[in-house]
Enzyme design. Sequence first.
Site, PDB file in Angstrom:
ATOM      1  N   LYS A 101       0.859  -1.187   0.000  1.00 27.37           N
ATOM      2  CA  LYS A 101       0.000   0.000   0.000  1.00 27.37           C
ATOM      3  C   LYS A 101       0.893   1.234   0.000  1.00 27.37           C
ATOM      4  CE  LYS A 101      -3.647   2.362   2.523  1.00 27.37           C
ATOM      5  NZ  LYS A 101      -4.653   2.269   3.581  1.00 27.37           N
ATOM      6  N   ARG A 138     -10.884   9.848   1.755  1.00 30.96           N
ATOM      7  CA  ARG A 138     -10.787  10.507   3.066  1.00 30.96           C
ATOM      8  C   ARG A 138     -11.934  11.485   3.251  1.00 30.96           C
ATOM      9  NH1 ARG A 138      -4.138  11.100   2.914  1.00 30.96           N
ATOM     10  NH2 ARG A 138      -3.774   8.850   2.799  1.00 30.96           N
ATOM     11  N   LYS A 177       1.171  10.115   5.551  1.00 22.43           N
ATOM     12  CA  LYS A 177       1.297   8.721   5.990  1.00 22.43           C
ATOM     13  C   LYS A 177       2.584   8.077   5.490  1.00 22.43           C
ATOM     14  CE  LYS A 177      -3.721   8.106   6.490  1.00 22.43           C
ATOM     15  NZ  LYS A 177      -4.858   7.145   6.402  1.00 22.43           N
ATOM     16  N   GLU A 226       7.526  -6.705   1.203  1.00 21.49           N
ATOM     17  CA  GLU A 226       6.310  -6.547   2.025  1.00 21.49           C
ATOM     18  C   GLU A 226       5.391  -7.764   1.854  1.00 21.49           C
ATOM     19  OE1 GLU A 226       5.062  -4.639   4.237  1.00 21.49           O
ATOM     20  OE2 GLU A 226       6.103  -2.722   4.183  1.00 21.49           O
ATOM     21  N   LYS A 237      -2.266  -1.428  -3.785  1.00 23.71           N
ATOM     22  CA  LYS A 237      -3.109  -0.243  -3.726  1.00 23.71           C
ATOM     23  C   LYS A 237      -2.258   1.009  -3.799  1.00 23.71           C
ATOM     24  CE  LYS A 237      -6.188   1.887  -0.493  1.00 23.71           C
ATOM     25  NZ  LYS A 237      -6.405   2.006   0.892  1.00 23.71           N
ATOM     26  N   SER A 274     -10.355   5.532  -4.746  1.00 19.99           N
ATOM     27  CA  SER A 274     -11.291   6.644  -4.921  1.00 19.99           C
ATOM     28  C   SER A 274     -10.833   7.659  -5.962  1.00 19.99           C
ATOM     29  CB  SER A 274     -11.505   7.331  -3.574  1.00 19.99           C
ATOM     30  OG  SER A 274     -10.265   7.728  -3.011  1.00 19.99           O
ATOM     31  N   TYR A 320     -15.401   0.843  -6.860  1.00 18.25           N
ATOM     32  CA  TYR A 320     -16.686   1.510  -6.616  1.00 18.25           C
ATOM     33  C   TYR A 320     -17.639   1.292  -7.791  1.00 18.25           C
ATOM     34  CZ  TYR A 320     -13.845   3.419  -2.952  1.00 18.25           C
ATOM     35  OH  TYR A 320     -13.022   3.505  -1.858  1.00 18.25           O
TER      36      TYR A 320
HETATM   37  C1  PBG Z   1      -7.561   3.505   5.444  1.00 16.09           C
HETATM   38  C2  PBG Z   1      -7.846   3.263   4.015  1.00 16.09           C
HETATM   39  C3  PBG Z   1      -7.649   4.162   2.959  1.00 16.09           C
HETATM   40  C4  PBG Z   1      -8.196   3.572   1.828  1.00 16.09           C
HETATM   41  C5  PBG Z   1      -8.676   2.315   2.194  1.00 16.09           C
HETATM   42  N1  PBG Z   1      -8.436   2.127   3.550  1.00 16.09           N
HETATM   43  C6  PBG Z   1      -7.103   5.549   2.954  1.00 16.09           C
HETATM   44  C7  PBG Z   1      -5.783   5.819   3.513  1.00 16.09           C
HETATM   45  O1  PBG Z   1      -4.953   4.937   3.732  1.00 16.09           O
HETATM   46  O2  PBG Z   1      -5.554   6.992   3.786  1.00 16.09           O
HETATM   47  C8  PBG Z   1      -8.270   4.212   0.478  1.00 16.09           C
HETATM   48  C9  PBG Z   1      -9.322   3.723  -0.447  1.00 16.09           C
HETATM   49  C10 PBG Z   1      -9.639   4.636  -1.576  1.00 16.09           C
HETATM   50  O3  PBG Z   1      -8.989   5.690  -1.784  1.00 16.09           O
HETATM   51  O4  PBG Z   1     -10.605   4.345  -2.296  1.00 16.09           O
HETATM   52  N2  PBG Z   1      -6.552   2.860   6.060  1.00 16.09           N
END
Ligand code: PBG
Length: 335
Positions: free
Chosen positions: A205, A215, A228, A244, A259, A285, A324
């Site tokens: 990730k 968010r 992050k 990982e 991701k 997203s 989505y």
């Molecule tokens: C939270 C999480 C995130 C997403 C899924 N779980 C956001 C982040 O890590 O800040 C993102 C999913 C998306 O953008 O559709 N841990």
Amino acid sequence: MIVSTSSSQFPLIRMRRNRSHAWMRRLVRETTLTVDDLIWPLFVVDGQNERQPVKSMPGVERLSQDLIVEAAKQAVDLGIPAMAVFPYTDPALKTPDAREALNPDNLVCRTVRAVKDAVGEQLGIICDVALDPYNSDGHDGLVKDGRILNDETVALLCQQSIVQARAGCDIIAPSDMMDGRVGAIRTALDAEGFQDVKILSYAAKYASSFYGPFRDAVGSGGALKGDKKTYQMDFANSDEALREVAQDIAEGADMVMVKPGLPYLDIVRRIKDEFSMPTFAYQVSGEYAMIQAAAANGWLNGEAAMLESLMAFKRAGCDGILTYYAPIAAKLLND
Ligand code: PBG
């Protein structure tokens, strides 16, 4: 005499012969996309018959629990195998210790119970494990003096996993990127008798700007202090993703995820080739928002671009895609 545009002595290889007709293209198609490949992420909010459009994700709404149950039934009707539930937590419930994450009656747990009551074994339910929906500073882990604590966070994530498993969650999906969490969660689940609860690890990730609209959807964006980058991966790295994933597999992950999705298909391919694990990717997203925005402007054919992007995930080696678009894609694919 052979008429050829190539410089070789052989006849022109006409690659286009295999593309001549729809039936011919179907015959030689290497990759398929079906409803079995789709996981539907949904946002749940408090209330009754409540729909809240997410501004930065046109077409996506936060839904109250009763409407999530309706969506789950729709998923079953469409043949979608699994959904993922994300909570929009009342800001008043967010604290520095993220204690709402451990409340067996929190929004996610209530929703999972309601969905399981309604659709039982017909649909898998995936829950994220991370503290960001519950943390007043928007981070996935506990924060002390501006640092994200690893081991203290992992201890909480284990409890969060158990609470969600008790509610009926089928697949625990740690999205927090703390070190050692997969093994710790596996051990904790097993100790509580949840041997059959699966772990889908967000293994690779990346710290990505493509999560912005998510968010907004869960209301963690405004709260987020800093970024992050000390726990999510540097998007310049690829070998590190393999390490990982290797680590998460060694710790007991049943499935792994990459991701974001589309900009990271090189990572998907490397992981699939190296580990032959069930491998998923999240069309996040921001990726959704980009296609929706371009389509809304008439700049591209949204439906075609969506299906093309989903096929690209499969071609790269994904076994499934969190998207989505799941219900829309399912309808198109079923027709
Ligand atoms: C939270 C999480 C995130 C997403 C899924 N779980 C956001 C982040 O890590 O800040 C993102 C999913 C998306 O953008 O559709 N841990």
